[in-house]
Design a protein around this motif. Structure first.
Motif, PDB file in Angstrom:
ATOM      1  N   CYS A 236       0.692  -1.184  -0.132  1.00  0.00           N
ATOM      2  CA  CYS A 236       0.042   0.159  -0.002  1.00  0.00           C
ATOM      3  C   CYS A 236       0.815   1.219  -0.068  1.00  0.00           C
ATOM      4  N   TYR A 237       0.732   2.138  -0.964  1.00  0.00           N
ATOM      5  CA  TYR A 237       1.637   3.281  -1.200  1.00  0.00           C
ATOM      6  C   TYR A 237       0.337   4.444  -1.400  1.00  0.00           C
ATOM      7  N   ASN A 238       0.045   5.376  -0.511  1.00  0.00           N
ATOM      8  CA  ASN A 238      -0.952   6.331  -0.402  1.00  0.00           C
ATOM      9  C   ASN A 238      -2.204   5.737  -0.912  1.00  0.00           C
ATOM     10  N   GLU A 239      -2.842   4.844  -0.115  1.00  0.00           N
ATOM     11  CA  GLU A 239      -3.976   4.125  -0.657  1.00  0.00           C
ATOM     12  C   GLU A 239      -5.154   4.362   0.432  1.00  0.00           C
ATOM     13  N   GLN A 240      -5.108   5.604   1.107  1.00  0.00           N
ATOM     14  CA  GLN A 240      -6.340   5.894   1.967  1.00  0.00           C
ATOM     15  C   GLN A 240      -7.626   5.752   1.333  1.00  0.00           C
ATOM     16  N   GLU A 241      -7.788   6.364  -0.016  1.00  0.00           N
ATOM     17  CA  GLU A 241      -9.111   6.037  -0.378  1.00  0.00           C
ATOM     18  C   GLU A 241      -9.554   4.767  -0.896  1.00  0.00           C
ATOM     19  N   THR A 242      -8.685   3.780  -1.038  1.00  0.00           N
ATOM     20  CA  THR A 242      -8.990   2.568  -1.560  1.00  0.00           C
ATOM     21  C   THR A 242      -9.231   1.301  -0.075  1.00  0.00           C
ATOM     22  N   LEU A 243      -8.324   1.639   0.698  1.00  0.00           N
ATOM     23  CA  LEU A 243      -8.085   0.629   1.676  1.00  0.00           C
ATOM     24  C   LEU A 243      -9.417   0.308   2.377  1.00  0.00           C
ATOM     25  N   PRO A 244     -10.125   1.114   2.953  1.00  0.00           N
ATOM     26  CA  PRO A 244     -11.512   0.472   3.538  1.00  0.00           C
ATOM     27  C   PRO A 244     -12.342  -0.425   2.804  1.00  0.00           C
ATOM     28  N   SER A 245     -12.409   0.133   1.569  1.00  0.00           N
ATOM     29  CA  SER A 245     -13.423  -0.700   0.761  1.00  0.00           C
ATOM     30  C   SER A 245     -12.478  -2.182   0.210  1.00  0.00           C
ATOM     31  N   SER A 246     -11.280  -2.002  -0.141  1.00  0.00           N
ATOM     32  CA  SER A 246     -10.630  -3.206  -0.198  1.00  0.00           C
ATOM     33  C   SER A 246     -10.517  -4.245   0.762  1.00  0.00           C
ATOM     34  N   ALA A 247      -9.808  -3.773   2.075  1.00  0.00           N
ATOM     35  CA  ALA A 247     -10.012  -4.416   3.292  1.00  0.00           C
ATOM     36  C   ALA A 247     -11.456  -5.328   3.538  1.00  0.00           C
TER      37      ALA A 247
ATOM     38  N   LYS B 192       6.096 -15.801   5.493  1.00  0.00           N
ATOM     39  CA  LYS B 192       6.521 -17.153   5.148  1.00  0.00           C
ATOM     40  C   LYS B 192       6.598 -18.312   6.331  1.00  0.00           C
ATOM     41  N   ASP B 193       6.798 -17.685   7.558  1.00  0.00           N
ATOM     42  CA  ASP B 193       7.163 -18.640   8.445  1.00  0.00           C
ATOM     43  C   ASP B 193       5.505 -18.955   9.160  1.00  0.00           C
ATOM     44  N   GLN B 194       4.601 -18.223   9.139  1.00  0.00           N
ATOM     45  CA  GLN B 194       3.282 -18.643   9.475  1.00  0.00           C
ATOM     46  C   GLN B 194       2.612 -19.422   8.159  1.00  0.00           C
ATOM     47  N   ALA B 195       2.801 -18.881   7.176  1.00  0.00           N
ATOM     48  CA  ALA B 195       1.771 -19.229   5.810  1.00  0.00           C
ATOM     49  C   ALA B 195       2.343 -20.595   5.241  1.00  0.00           C
ATOM     50  N   ASP B 196       1.272 -21.306   4.703  1.00  0.00           N
ATOM     51  CA  ASP B 196       1.734 -22.383   3.805  1.00  0.00           C
ATOM     52  C   ASP B 196       1.836 -21.772   2.486  1.00  0.00           C
ATOM     53  N   ILE B 197       0.983 -20.897   2.204  1.00  0.00           N
ATOM     54  CA  ILE B 197       0.765 -20.365   0.724  1.00  0.00           C
ATOM     55  C   ILE B 197       0.735 -18.445   0.878  1.00  0.00           C
ATOM     56  N   VAL B 198       1.167 -17.779   0.194  1.00  0.00           N
ATOM     57  CA  VAL B 198       1.145 -16.420   0.071  1.00  0.00           C
ATOM     58  C   VAL B 198       0.754 -16.028  -1.486  1.00  0.00           C
ATOM     59  N   VAL B 199      -0.176 -14.904  -1.297  1.00  0.00           N
ATOM     60  CA  VAL B 199      -0.874 -14.515  -2.409  1.00  0.00           C
ATOM     61  C   VAL B 199      -0.600 -13.018  -2.436  1.00  0.00           C
ATOM     62  N   THR B 200       0.137 -12.275  -3.321  1.00  0.00           N
ATOM     63  CA  THR B 200       0.308 -11.058  -3.432  1.00  0.00           C
ATOM     64  C   THR B 200      -0.518 -10.358  -4.348  1.00  0.00           C
ATOM     65  N   ILE B 201      -1.136  -9.209  -3.943  1.00  0.00           N
ATOM     66  CA  ILE B 201      -2.404  -8.451  -4.558  1.00  0.00           C
ATOM     67  C   ILE B 201      -2.188  -7.098  -4.542  1.00  0.00           C
ATOM     68  N   ASP B 202      -2.593  -6.233  -5.439  1.00  0.00           N
ATOM     69  CA  ASP B 202      -2.534  -4.801  -5.464  1.00  0.00           C
ATOM     70  C   ASP B 202      -3.621  -4.404  -4.446  1.00  0.00           C
ATOM     71  N   ALA B 203      -3.390  -3.091  -3.719  1.00  0.00           N
ATOM     72  CA  ALA B 203      -4.337  -2.606  -2.756  1.00  0.00           C
ATOM     73  C   ALA B 203      -5.624  -2.017  -3.545  1.00  0.00           C
ATOM     74  N   ASP B 204      -5.576  -1.886  -4.969  1.00  0.00           N
ATOM     75  CA  ASP B 204      -6.817  -1.266  -5.358  1.00  0.00           C
ATOM     76  C   ASP B 204      -7.697  -2.352  -5.975  1.00  0.00           C
ATOM     77  N   LEU B 205      -7.099  -3.681  -5.698  1.00  0.00           N
ATOM     78  CA  LEU B 205      -7.887  -4.924  -6.150  1.00  0.00           C
ATOM     79  C   LEU B 205      -8.192  -5.005  -7.650  1.00  0.00           C
ATOM     80  N   GLN B 206      -7.506  -4.254  -8.672  1.00  0.00           N
ATOM     81  CA  GLN B 206      -7.812  -4.255  -9.996  1.00  0.00           C
ATOM     82  C   GLN B 206      -7.937  -5.728 -10.120  1.00  0.00           C
ATOM     83  N   GLN B 207      -7.001  -6.457  -9.691  1.00  0.00           N
ATOM     84  CA  GLN B 207      -6.863  -7.733 -10.095  1.00  0.00           C
ATOM     85  C   GLN B 207      -8.074  -8.663  -9.396  1.00  0.00           C
ATOM     86  N   ASP B 208      -8.681  -9.314  -9.923  1.00  0.00           N
ATOM     87  CA  ASP B 208     -10.045 -10.147  -9.639  1.00  0.00           C
ATOM     88  C   ASP B 208      -9.664 -11.186  -8.468  1.00  0.00           C
ATOM     89  N   ILE B 209     -10.447 -10.844  -7.396  1.00  0.00           N
ATOM     90  CA  ILE B 209     -10.194 -11.742  -6.081  1.00  0.00           C
ATOM     91  C   ILE B 209     -10.988 -13.206  -6.408  1.00  0.00           C
TER      92      ILE B 209
END
Ligand code: UDP
Ligand code: MG
Length: 328
Positions: free
Chosen positions: A13-24, A94-111
């Motif tokens: 997240c870089y300057n994502e205050q507008e996006t974050l509440p909805s994406s979260a 990585k120490d806690q997770a079995d798998i990690v998925v990276t995704i942009d904060a604006d969720l342009q990529q389909d969840i």
């Protein structure tokens, strides 16, 4: 463990205050749905990485973490860039997770593509690449430059997955391997395919950015493009050598021609030719030096081995906020 893996979603997240509440909210609901259908473990989490934002991004992340333990947050000491942010998230998770998925904060990529990511992992893949179906959301300039960039990388012999950005699943095993790569000149989408684990792709549609504007400025994009080429290939330096050879051969031919001309016609007018040749050679020499210099600059940065990011604080859980200084 492959049956019901612990999933960590890493969100830079870089300057994502507008996006974050909805994406979260959307990410939380998606995670809950995946937990309910027993596709992932109930210990799965969403990890935001605040990449030195100047707006209210970090206070919003703190608030989210205090409201719900499904969220956790990493706070950088300054802006280190998107690649460093996702690396920090993956290395912390990585120490806690079995798998990690990276995704942009604006969720342009389909969840919704997450189901297919997890399925491919269960089928035995260590890495799953998200590949975009379309480039309709990009402007004409971005679309053309992206296609040109893929073309150049291919010509330079780089193994890169076309139309894959950084929407990707990695298993614990792949992440452990990634952690042994210490390079500062980071271009994950070029580096990860080089690891050679079993992998597959999942196609998804890209959406418009709903809130705020793109955080990838032209400067950041050009830096990433240059990092990509210099971290993957030394072809440009080889091309300079080849060019030097061709120019030397041509010069030699011209030398002989001038010599013969001197004896045959006696006079040597050719002022224009001289100027053109010396200007062209000057330009070529400086350009070639620039390319070689780019590599030397990268070697300089690598030898210093400075941290790729500095973590100022981490929130794992509202009850146990462990503020620590970490750098990798
Ligand atoms: N980002 C980041 N650091 C930066 C620039 C961007 O962490 O210096 C993040 C940004 O918050 C977003 C992701 O990288 O989550 C992709 O950025 P953006 O959506 O603005 O890029 P675009 O989709 O326009 O290429
Ligand atoms: Mg975006």
């Amino acid at each position: 463990m492959r049956e019901c893996p612990i999933l960590y979603l890493v969100v830079p997240c870089y300057n994502e205050q507008e996006t974050l509440p909805s994406s979260a909210e959307k990410l939380k609901n998606k995670l809950a749905e995946l937990c309910e259908s027993k596709e992932i473990s109930a210990n799965s989490r969403i990890m935001f990485v605040n990449d030195g934002s100047q707006d209210n991004t970090w206070p919003i992340i703190e608030q989210l973490c205090h409201e719900n333990t499904v969220f956790s947050g990493i706070n950088f000491s300054k802006n280190f860039g998107h690649q460093s942010a996702i690396l920090a998230g993956m290395m912390t998770a990585k120490d806690q997770a079995d798998i990690v998925v990276t995704i942009d904060a604006d969720l342009q990529q389909d969840i919704e593509a997450l189901n297919s990511f997890i399925k491919k992992y269960k089928d035995g893949c260590e890495i799953v690449y998200g590949v975009r179906n379309n480039r309709e959301t990009d402007g004409a300039f971005k679309k053309k430059t992206a296609l040109l960039y893929y073309w150049i990388l291919k010509k330079l012999g780089c193994n890169i997955i076309k139309n894959h950005a950084d929407y990707r699943l990695m298993s614990k095993r792949a992440l452990e391997t990634l952690s042994s790569y210490k390079e500062v000149n980071l271009f994950l989408r070029g580096l990860i395919p080089q690891m050679g684990y079993r992998s597959d792709v999942v196609y998804f549609d890209v959406k418009e950015r709903e809130f705020g504007s793109s955080k990838y400025t032209l400067k950041k994009m050009l830096t990433l493009a240059s990092d990509g080429i210099t971290s993957l290939s030394i072809q440009p330096i080889r091309m300079i050598t080849a060019l030097g050879l061709v120019v030397s051969l041509l010069s030699f031919a011209m030398m002989i021609w001038s010599f013969v001309d001197y004896f045959v016609s006696g006079a040597v007018p050719g002022y224009t030719t001289t100027i053109i040749v010396s200007l062209a050679m000057g330009g070529l020499t400086i350009f070639s030096l620039g390319i070689v210099g780019e590599y030397i600059g990268k070697i300089y940065l690598e030898t210093k081995g400075r941290p790729r990011y500095i973590i100022e604080s981490v929130i794992w859980n509202p009850d146990e906020n462990n503020n620590k200084n970490t750098s990798v």
